[in-house]
Design an enzyme around this catalytic site. Structure first.
Site, PDB file in Angstrom:
ATOM      1  N   ARG A  81      -9.019  30.289 -13.142  1.00 54.54           N
ATOM      2  CA  ARG A  81      -8.635  31.472 -12.332  1.00 54.54           C
ATOM      3  C   ARG A  81      -7.125  31.631 -12.183  1.00 54.54           C
ATOM      4  NH1 ARG A  81     -12.947  29.522  -9.268  1.00 54.54           N
ATOM      5  NH2 ARG A  81     -14.859  30.676  -9.673  1.00 54.54           N
ATOM      6  N   LYS A 128       3.056  41.404 -18.024  1.00 61.31           N
ATOM      7  CA  LYS A 128       1.946  41.998 -18.782  1.00 61.31           C
ATOM      8  C   LYS A 128       1.485  40.991 -19.829  1.00 61.31           C
ATOM      9  CE  LYS A 128       2.763  46.988 -18.545  1.00 61.31           C
ATOM     10  NZ  LYS A 128       3.135  48.191 -19.320  1.00 61.31           N
ATOM     11  N   GLU A 178      14.603  47.985 -28.584  1.00 64.60           N
ATOM     12  CA  GLU A 178      14.187  47.897 -27.171  1.00 64.60           C
ATOM     13  C   GLU A 178      15.412  47.763 -26.267  1.00 64.60           C
ATOM     14  OE1 GLU A 178      11.052  48.212 -26.061  1.00 64.60           O
ATOM     15  OE2 GLU A 178       9.728  47.649 -27.705  1.00 64.60           O
ATOM     16  N   LYS A 219      15.003  45.815 -16.724  1.00 64.52           N
ATOM     17  CA  LYS A 219      13.548  45.643 -16.679  1.00 64.52           C
ATOM     18  C   LYS A 219      13.116  45.031 -15.347  1.00 64.52           C
ATOM     19  CE  LYS A 219       9.361  44.760 -18.844  1.00 64.52           C
ATOM     20  NZ  LYS A 219       8.530  44.490 -19.962  1.00 64.52           N
ATOM     21  N   GLU A 258       2.592  49.491 -12.843  1.00 63.45           N
ATOM     22  CA  GLU A 258       2.806  50.758 -13.550  1.00 63.45           C
ATOM     23  C   GLU A 258       2.087  51.930 -12.889  1.00 63.45           C
ATOM     24  OE1 GLU A 258       3.171  50.294 -17.854  1.00 63.45           O
ATOM     25  OE2 GLU A 258       2.482  52.347 -18.098  1.00 63.45           O
ATOM     26  N   ARG A 282       7.437  52.273 -13.718  1.00 62.19           N
ATOM     27  CA  ARG A 282       7.373  51.352 -14.853  1.00 62.19           C
ATOM     28  C   ARG A 282       7.049  52.084 -16.152  1.00 62.19           C
ATOM     29  NH1 ARG A 282       5.115  45.135 -15.152  1.00 62.19           N
ATOM     30  NH2 ARG A 282       5.569  44.873 -17.364  1.00 62.19           N
ATOM     31  N   ASN A 296       8.103  52.895 -21.256  1.00 59.73           N
ATOM     32  CA  ASN A 296       7.369  53.329 -22.447  1.00 59.73           C
ATOM     33  C   ASN A 296       8.104  54.434 -23.208  1.00 59.73           C
ATOM     34  OD1 ASN A 296       5.327  51.565 -21.807  1.00 59.73           O
ATOM     35  ND2 ASN A 296       4.217  53.077 -20.583  1.00 59.73           N
ATOM     36  N   HIS A 312       7.399  55.139 -26.807  1.00 61.23           N
ATOM     37  CA  HIS A 312       6.176  54.427 -27.159  1.00 61.23           C
ATOM     38  C   HIS A 312       4.994  55.349 -27.457  1.00 61.23           C
ATOM     39  CE1 HIS A 312       8.431  50.915 -25.971  1.00 61.23           C
ATOM     40  NE2 HIS A 312       7.424  50.118 -26.299  1.00 61.23           N
ATOM     41  N   HIS A 343       3.679  54.622 -30.828  1.00 66.54           N
ATOM     42  CA  HIS A 343       2.366  53.992 -30.962  1.00 66.54           C
ATOM     43  C   HIS A 343       1.474  54.817 -31.884  1.00 66.54           C
ATOM     44  CE1 HIS A 343      -1.668  52.614 -29.700  1.00 66.54           C
ATOM     45  NE2 HIS A 343      -1.056  51.451 -29.602  1.00 66.54           N
ATOM     46  N   HIS A 367       7.148  47.236 -34.789  1.00 71.81           N
ATOM     47  CA  HIS A 367       6.997  47.873 -33.479  1.00 71.81           C
ATOM     48  C   HIS A 367       8.345  48.438 -33.004  1.00 71.81           C
ATOM     49  CE1 HIS A 367       5.675  48.787 -29.478  1.00 71.81           C
ATOM     50  NE2 HIS A 367       6.606  48.003 -28.967  1.00 71.81           N
TER      51      HIS A 367
HETATM   52  N1  GLY Z   1       6.782  46.877 -22.207  1.00 65.82           N
HETATM   53  C1  GLY Z   1       6.594  47.773 -21.140  1.00 65.82           C
HETATM   54  C2  GLY Z   1       6.330  47.121 -19.841  1.00 65.82           C
HETATM   55  O1  GLY Z   1       6.458  45.925 -19.724  1.00 65.82           O
HETATM   56  O2  GLY Z   1       5.972  47.786 -18.903  1.00 65.82           O
END
Ligand code: GLY
Length: 368
Positions: free
Chosen positions: A122, A144, A186, A228, A238, A242, A246, A249, A253, A268
């Site tokens: 957990r 993430k 990035e 960030k 998000e 947040r 993107n 993206h 994407h 990417h």
């Molecule tokens: N790579 C985008 C984020 O971490 O929200």
């Protein structure tokens, strides 16, 4: 010089991102205070051969002995099968909740090891030691974690913040040039989102970072992480701000998906660069951003060796891109969410973009 960037806010336990040179040698002393027991270093075969021994030696010397758990390099390791194998190894090692997982690698290793740490018993603590520029400035910070499924990328995951991130800029020296440039996309993205002065520096004096200059890279990583960290501190899950991360993206994407996520065709980072150029040109086409700004963004990305025009990506059709961006078959009639910009450093989330306007824009880009 070492810079420590705190990440705090929301509901998660605050942690630090340490950026500097020679940090791998400090892995043991920095992790030992977090691990009451043992450590497991999850890495891939490529990184294991470059840095595995140094990581284990540092942990052992500091009294936090570790074992190495390697996965095959590449996106294919972000799978249920590999996640199961990793968790099974952690069980076989009899890891308990006082032990710590160390993710030593790029985005794939960080995402997989982070998710394994989130699920194991957990949730146990994990430390990120990102070894690619992309992972140092983006995926290792913010919690993430995810794997892919045949239905799409990053569809199964968890928010699980690391206890510590060690971004050792020296580790970037072994990166292939194309991968470094992809990470640079990035970095540029962070300037484009909210820091015009940073973008100006990256376009001028700091541009040597894209070619591997360690001093420029260090400054670029620090500022990217600060940006960030501030965004994640405000909006971990998000719900709002947040999403700005993107930028580039949604277009990017869709293009990657059209190319079957084939990194030999488009990495990417290259997709993000192309996506940023498209997002700025679309913003200009909508009258939101001066065309000259969009032109400058394109010039800076191109100068860093990154693609800015769809024809550079190969055979992609506008209608197919739009369908992927909209996520359904009625793409043209619908509304899209896109990250757009009023200028460099002034990105914003637009949740009501007219899909027909995107279709005409793509046609004007020569891929209607
Ligand atoms: N790579 C985008 C984020 O971490 O929200």
């Amino acid at each position: 010089m070492t810079t420590t960037v705190p990440v705090s806010g929301g509901d998660f336990r605050p942690y630090e991102v340490v950026v500097g040179r020679g940090l791998l040698a400090e892995l043991g002393p920095r992790v030992a205070p977090l691990a009451r027991g043992r450590t497991v270093v999850i890495t891939d075969e490529t990184v294991a051969s470059l840095h595995g021994k140094a990581a284990l030696a540092s942990l052992k010397a500091a009294g936090a002995p570790g074992r190495l758990l390697t996965v095959p390099p590449g996106e294919g390791s972000k799978s249920f099968a590999e996640l199961e194998r990793v968790i099974d190894r952690l069980l076989a090692f009899k890891l308990d909740r006082t032990d710590v997982v160390v993710a030593l690698g790029g985005g794939v290793v960080g995402d997989l090891a982070g998710l394994a740490a989130a699920l194991y018993m957990r949730g146990i603590d994990f430390v990120q030691v990102p070894t690619t520029l992309l992972a140092q400035v983006d995926s290792s910070v913010g919690g993430k974690t995810a794997i892919d499924t045949p239905r799409g990328k990053n569809l199964v995951g968890a928010f699980h913040q690391p206890r510590l991130v060690l971004a050792d800029v020296d580790l970037l020296a072994t990166l292939p040039e194309r991968q470094l440039r992809s990470g640079w996309a990035e970095v540029l993205k962070h300037g484009l989102i909210c820091d015009a002065a940073f973008f100006d520096w990256l376009a001028g004096e700091g541009a040597s970072g894209a070619a591997g200059d360690p001093a420029a890279l260090e400054r670029a990583v620090v500022r990217s992480v600060e940006i960030k960290a501030a965004v994640v501190g405000e909006d971990e899950k998000e719900a709002g701000r947040r999403a700005l991360l993107n930028l580039g993206h949604t277009f990017g994407h869709a293009i990657e998906a059209e190319l079957g996520f084939d990194e030999t065709k488009l990495t990417h980072g290259e997709a993000v660069a192309l996506g940023c150029a498209l997002a700025f040109r679309f913003s200009a086409a909508m009258g939101l951003c001066p065309a000259v700004e969009a032109g400058r963004v394109e010039a800076v990305l191109a100068a860093a060796g990154l693609p800015t025009r769809l024809k550079e990506a190969g055979d992609v059709r506008g209608a197919a891109l739009l369908k992927r961006m909209a996520g359904d078959k009625k793409a043209e009639g619908g509304r899209l969410t896109l990250i757009l910009a009023r200028g460099v450093g002034q990105a914003f989330v637009d949740k009501d973009v007219d899909a027909a306007a995107v279709a005409s824009f793509l046609a004007s880009e020569g891929v209607g």
